[in-house]
Design a protein around this motif. Structure first.
Motif, short mmCIF file in Angstrom:
data_model
loop_
_atom_site.label_atom_id
_atom_site.label_comp_id
_atom_site.label_asym_id
_atom_site.label_seq_id
_atom_site.Cartn_x
_atom_site.Cartn_y
_atom_site.Cartn_z
N GLU A 1 -3.49 -1.97 -8.14
CA GLU A 1 -4.54 -2.79 -8.19
C GLU A 1 -5.38 -3.03 -7.04
O GLU A 1 -4.76 -2.80 -5.79
CB GLU A 1 -3.82 -4.38 -8.42
N GLN A 2 -6.54 -3.31 -6.91
CA GLN A 2 -7.12 -3.66 -5.71
C GLN A 2 -6.68 -4.73 -4.74
O GLN A 2 -6.13 -5.86 -5.33
CB GLN A 2 -8.84 -4.21 -6.18
N SER A 3 -6.63 -4.54 -3.45
CA SER A 3 -6.13 -5.61 -2.76
C SER A 3 -6.85 -6.83 -2.61
O SER A 3 -8.19 -6.69 -2.48
CB SER A 3 -5.90 -4.96 -1.16
N PRO A 4 -6.37 -7.81 -2.79
CA PRO A 4 -7.09 -9.11 -2.72
C PRO A 4 -7.52 -9.40 -1.29
O PRO A 4 -8.93 -10.08 -1.12
CB PRO A 4 -6.24 -10.12 -3.24
N SER A 5 -6.96 -8.85 -0.14
CA SER A 5 -7.33 -9.12 1.19
C SER A 5 -8.42 -8.01 1.51
O SER A 5 -9.10 -8.16 2.54
CB SER A 5 -6.35 -9.31 2.06
N ASP A 6 -8.25 -6.98 1.13
CA ASP A 6 -9.08 -5.71 1.34
C ASP A 6 -9.64 -4.94 0.31
O ASP A 6 -8.87 -4.11 -0.33
CB ASP A 6 -8.39 -4.92 2.54
N ARG A 7 -11.04 -5.32 -0.26
CA ARG A 7 -11.51 -4.86 -1.46
C ARG A 7 -11.19 -3.20 -1.41
O ARG A 7 -11.33 -2.60 -2.61
CB ARG A 7 -12.72 -5.19 -1.73
N ARG A 8 -11.11 -2.45 -0.32
CA ARG A 8 -11.13 -1.19 -0.33
C ARG A 8 -9.71 -0.74 -0.55
O ARG A 8 -9.44 0.56 -0.95
CB ARG A 8 -11.85 -0.87 1.03
N GLY A 9 -8.64 -1.58 -0.34
CA GLY A 9 -7.34 -1.27 -0.35
C GLY A 9 -6.80 -1.18 -1.67
O GLY A 9 -7.21 -2.04 -2.39
N VAL A 10 -5.57 -0.52 -1.82
CA VAL A 10 -4.97 -0.57 -3.12
C VAL A 10 -3.46 -0.94 -3.05
O VAL A 10 -3.02 -0.50 -2.19
CB VAL A 10 -4.96 0.86 -3.92
N LEU A 11 -3.16 -1.78 -3.78
CA LEU A 11 -1.59 -2.19 -3.73
C LEU A 11 -0.79 -1.61 -4.98
O LEU A 11 -1.54 -1.73 -5.91
CB LEU A 11 -1.64 -3.73 -3.85
N VAL A 12 0.39 -1.17 -4.67
CA VAL A 12 1.24 -0.56 -5.60
C VAL A 12 2.30 -1.57 -5.95
O VAL A 12 2.73 -2.22 -5.04
CB VAL A 12 1.98 0.66 -5.30
N SER A 13 2.35 -1.97 -7.25
CA SER A 13 3.52 -3.00 -7.59
C SER A 13 4.20 -2.38 -8.89
O SER A 13 3.71 -1.69 -9.65
CB SER A 13 2.73 -4.13 -7.73
N LEU A 14 5.40 -3.16 -8.98
CA LEU A 14 6.06 -3.03 -10.51
C LEU A 14 5.59 -3.62 -11.44
O LEU A 14 4.93 -4.61 -11.48
CB LEU A 14 7.51 -3.33 -10.18
N SER B 1 0.93 -1.33 -0.16
CA SER B 1 -0.05 0.11 -0.10
C SER B 1 0.85 1.16 0.12
O SER B 1 2.12 1.18 0.45
CB SER B 1 -0.77 -0.03 1.14
N ALA B 2 0.16 2.44 -0.38
CA ALA B 2 0.82 3.74 -0.16
C ALA B 2 1.37 3.90 0.87
O ALA B 2 2.32 4.64 1.34
CB ALA B 2 0.15 4.84 -0.96
N THR B 3 0.73 3.73 2.03
CA THR B 3 0.81 3.90 3.34
C THR B 3 2.02 3.17 3.92
O THR B 3 3.04 3.75 4.71
CB THR B 3 -0.35 3.54 4.18
N ALA B 4 2.15 1.83 3.56
CA ALA B 4 3.41 1.23 3.91
C ALA B 4 4.63 1.64 3.21
O ALA B 4 5.48 1.76 3.76
CB ALA B 4 3.19 -0.26 3.51
N LEU B 5 4.46 1.99 1.91
CA LEU B 5 5.76 2.55 1.34
C LEU B 5 6.10 3.86 1.91
O LEU B 5 7.29 4.03 2.09
CB LEU B 5 5.27 3.00 -0.23
N SER B 6 4.96 4.67 2.38
CA SER B 6 5.35 6.01 3.04
C SER B 6 6.32 5.83 4.31
O SER B 6 7.21 6.28 4.69
CB SER B 6 4.19 6.76 3.57
N GLU B 7 5.71 4.74 5.19
CA GLU B 7 6.33 4.46 6.36
C GLU B 7 7.66 3.71 6.18
O GLU B 7 8.64 3.94 6.65
CB GLU B 7 5.50 3.49 6.98
N SER B 8 7.89 2.72 5.24
CA SER B 8 9.26 2.03 5.14
C SER B 8 10.17 2.92 4.52
O SER B 8 11.38 2.51 4.54
CB SER B 8 8.99 0.92 4.50
#
Length: 154
Positions: free
Chosen positions: A94-107, A63-70
């Motif tokens: 892409e939509q997070s498979p574990s949390d439909r409201r969440g978004v995952l960023v990937s290469l 997530s963008a939040t995790a990217l920000s923190e890390s």
């Protein structure tokens, strides 16, 4: 006895100063190499964008939040950089498979390939520094770094 203690203290202080100097050399050289590697990835991007790319390459979608923190960047900077990377085709959301409201960023595939190409230069720079070391010296160096970094794998 007191002179011996003073000499030991002075020796320790000098050793710690020498260590600080060598750590500064590593940090400075690593930063310069990171900037060059980022430019090789895409010279139109800020080096901070490559920090995000490198994190995604190492750890995968997040997530963008995790990217920000890390990466110790504020959310607005991460958001702006991720949008630039998306526009250039290096990352996707892409939509997070574990949390439909969440978004995952990937290469993307392009992002992964460009990252591997850019990292070859970095690997070569470090390899040149250790290529003449025997395995024992390299193992010792790795163990000392693990101790210093308080990092032990399973």
């Amino acid at each position: 006895m007191k002179d011996n203690i003073k000499n030991n203290d002075a020796t320790r202080v000098q050793l710690e100063l020498d260590l600080g100097e060598q750590l500064n050399v590593i940090i400075s050289a690593s930063h310069a190499l990171n900037v060059r590697t980022a430019a090789r990835f895409d010279p139109t991007l800020q080096p901070a964008a490559f920090i995000i790319v490198r994190w995604l390459f190492s750890f995968g979608p997040t997530s963008a939040t995790a990217l920000s923190e890390s990466t110790a960047m504020d959310r607005s900077s991460v958001s702006r950089l991720v949008n630039q990377l998306k526009n250039l085709g290096y990352v996707k959301s892409e939509q997070s498979p574990s949390d439909r409201r969440g978004v995952l960023v990937s290469l993307t595939e392009l992002g992964q390939q460009r990252t591997m190409d850019a990292l070859k230069e970095k690997e070569n720079a470090f390899y040149e520094r250790i290529e003449k070391w025997d395995d024992s010296k390299l193992e010792t160096f790795i163990e000392l770094l693990k101790d210093f970094n308080c990092y032990r794998t399973k």
